[in-house]
Design an enzyme around this catalytic site. Structure first.
Site, PDB file in Angstrom:
ATOM      1  N   HIS A 188      36.914  37.796  37.045  1.00  0.00           N
ATOM      2  CA  HIS A 188      36.082  38.721  36.283  1.00  0.00           C
ATOM      3  C   HIS A 188      36.944  39.777  35.600  1.00  0.00           C
ATOM      4  CE1 HIS A 188      35.305  42.006  39.623  1.00  0.00           C
ATOM      5  NE2 HIS A 188      36.566  41.790  39.442  1.00  0.00           N
TER       6      HIS A 188
ATOM      7  N   CYS B 162      40.771  46.390  37.683  1.00  0.00           N
ATOM      8  CA  CYS B 162      39.663  45.452  37.484  1.00  0.00           C
ATOM      9  C   CYS B 162      39.250  45.371  36.010  1.00  0.00           C
ATOM     10  CB  CYS B 162      38.471  45.806  38.370  1.00  0.00           C
ATOM     11  SG  CYS B 162      38.529  44.989  39.981  1.00  0.00           S
TER      12      CYS B 162
ATOM     13  N   HIS C  82      41.133  38.687  36.322  1.00  0.00           N
ATOM     14  CA  HIS C  82      41.794  38.498  37.613  1.00  0.00           C
ATOM     15  C   HIS C  82      40.748  37.908  38.539  1.00  0.00           C
ATOM     16  CE1 HIS C  82      39.682  42.291  37.996  1.00  0.00           C
ATOM     17  NE2 HIS C  82      39.585  42.004  39.264  1.00  0.00           N
TER      18      HIS C  82
ATOM     19  N   HIS D  65      39.037  36.940  42.521  1.00  0.00           N
ATOM     20  CA  HIS D  65      38.770  37.373  43.893  1.00  0.00           C
ATOM     21  C   HIS D  65      38.341  36.171  44.708  1.00  0.00           C
ATOM     22  CE1 HIS D  65      38.931  41.733  43.236  1.00  0.00           C
ATOM     23  NE2 HIS D  65      38.279  41.540  42.100  1.00  0.00           N
TER      24      HIS D  65
ATOM     25  N   ASP E 140      31.633  29.077  41.621  1.00  0.00           N
ATOM     26  CA  ASP E 140      32.970  28.765  42.130  1.00  0.00           C
ATOM     27  C   ASP E 140      33.903  28.305  41.012  1.00  0.00           C
ATOM     28  OD1 ASP E 140      34.896  28.558  44.198  1.00  0.00           O
ATOM     29  OD2 ASP E 140      34.568  26.392  44.294  1.00  0.00           O
ATOM     30  N   HIS E 141      35.091  28.928  40.982  1.00  0.00           N
ATOM     31  CA  HIS E 141      36.117  28.634  39.964  1.00  0.00           C
ATOM     32  C   HIS E 141      35.627  28.906  38.545  1.00  0.00           C
ATOM     33  CE1 HIS E 141      38.171  26.938  43.387  1.00  0.00           C
ATOM     34  NE2 HIS E 141      39.278  26.894  42.681  1.00  0.00           N
TER      35      HIS E 141
ATOM     36  N   GLU F 202      34.128  41.374  48.299  1.00  0.00           N
ATOM     37  CA  GLU F 202      35.015  41.123  47.167  1.00  0.00           C
ATOM     38  C   GLU F 202      36.468  41.092  47.641  1.00  0.00           C
ATOM     39  OE1 GLU F 202      34.297  42.404  42.822  1.00  0.00           O
ATOM     40  OE2 GLU F 202      35.593  43.945  43.672  1.00  0.00           O
TER      41      GLU F 202
HETATM   42 NI    NI Z   1      38.106  42.829  40.463  1.00  0.00          NI
END
Ligand code: NI
Length: 135
Positions: A15, A34, A40, A42, A80-81, A125
């Protein structure tokens, strides 16, 4: 008697937290790393808690296989992914913060539960940062 059943799930996703009308500098001031324009990832850990009436015949609140399949279909397969900003329609105009992701997960799961059930979503997260939403 009301009992809570809990199911853990996991997904990896990318995100970027940013307000589209702000420049990169202002976004970095507010969101820090972020807001990295290159995104990036998580490793999200999800805990879904469903509270309902304990059925005296089956001994179940709900069939955990049903809950597992519901989480897979609505959350894991959808997120996912993926890149939340680019690939998940719910976040086209919604910042993919942990808070908003938890609310979206709640709203995707809750309509599939029987009427006597209440739902709580806990979303990690990072191992130390997590949010909760229960409607
Ligand atoms: Ni983040």
């Amino acid at each position: 008697m009301r009992v809570t059943v809990c199911r853990k799930a996991h997904f990896n996703a990318a995100h970027r937290l940013y307000v589209k009308s702000w420049d990169d500098q202002k976004n970095e001031e507010v969101f820090g790393k972020c807001s990295n324009p290159h995104y990036h990832g998580h490793n999200y850990e999800l805990i879904v808690n469903v509270t309902g009436t304990l059925d005296p015949v089956t001994g179940y609140v709900m069939d955990m296989k049903v809950l597992k399949d519901l989480i897979k279909a609505e959350v894991e397969d959808a997120f996912d992914h993926k890149n939340f900003n680019e690939q998940v329609p719910e976040f086209t105009d919604l910042i993919p913060s942990a808070e908003n992701i938890a609310v979206v997960i709640y709203n995707k799961l809750f309509p599939h539960l029987d009427e006597d059930k209440t739902l709580e979503v806990v979303l990690y997260e990072t191992p130390r940062n997590f949010v909760k939403y229960s409607g």
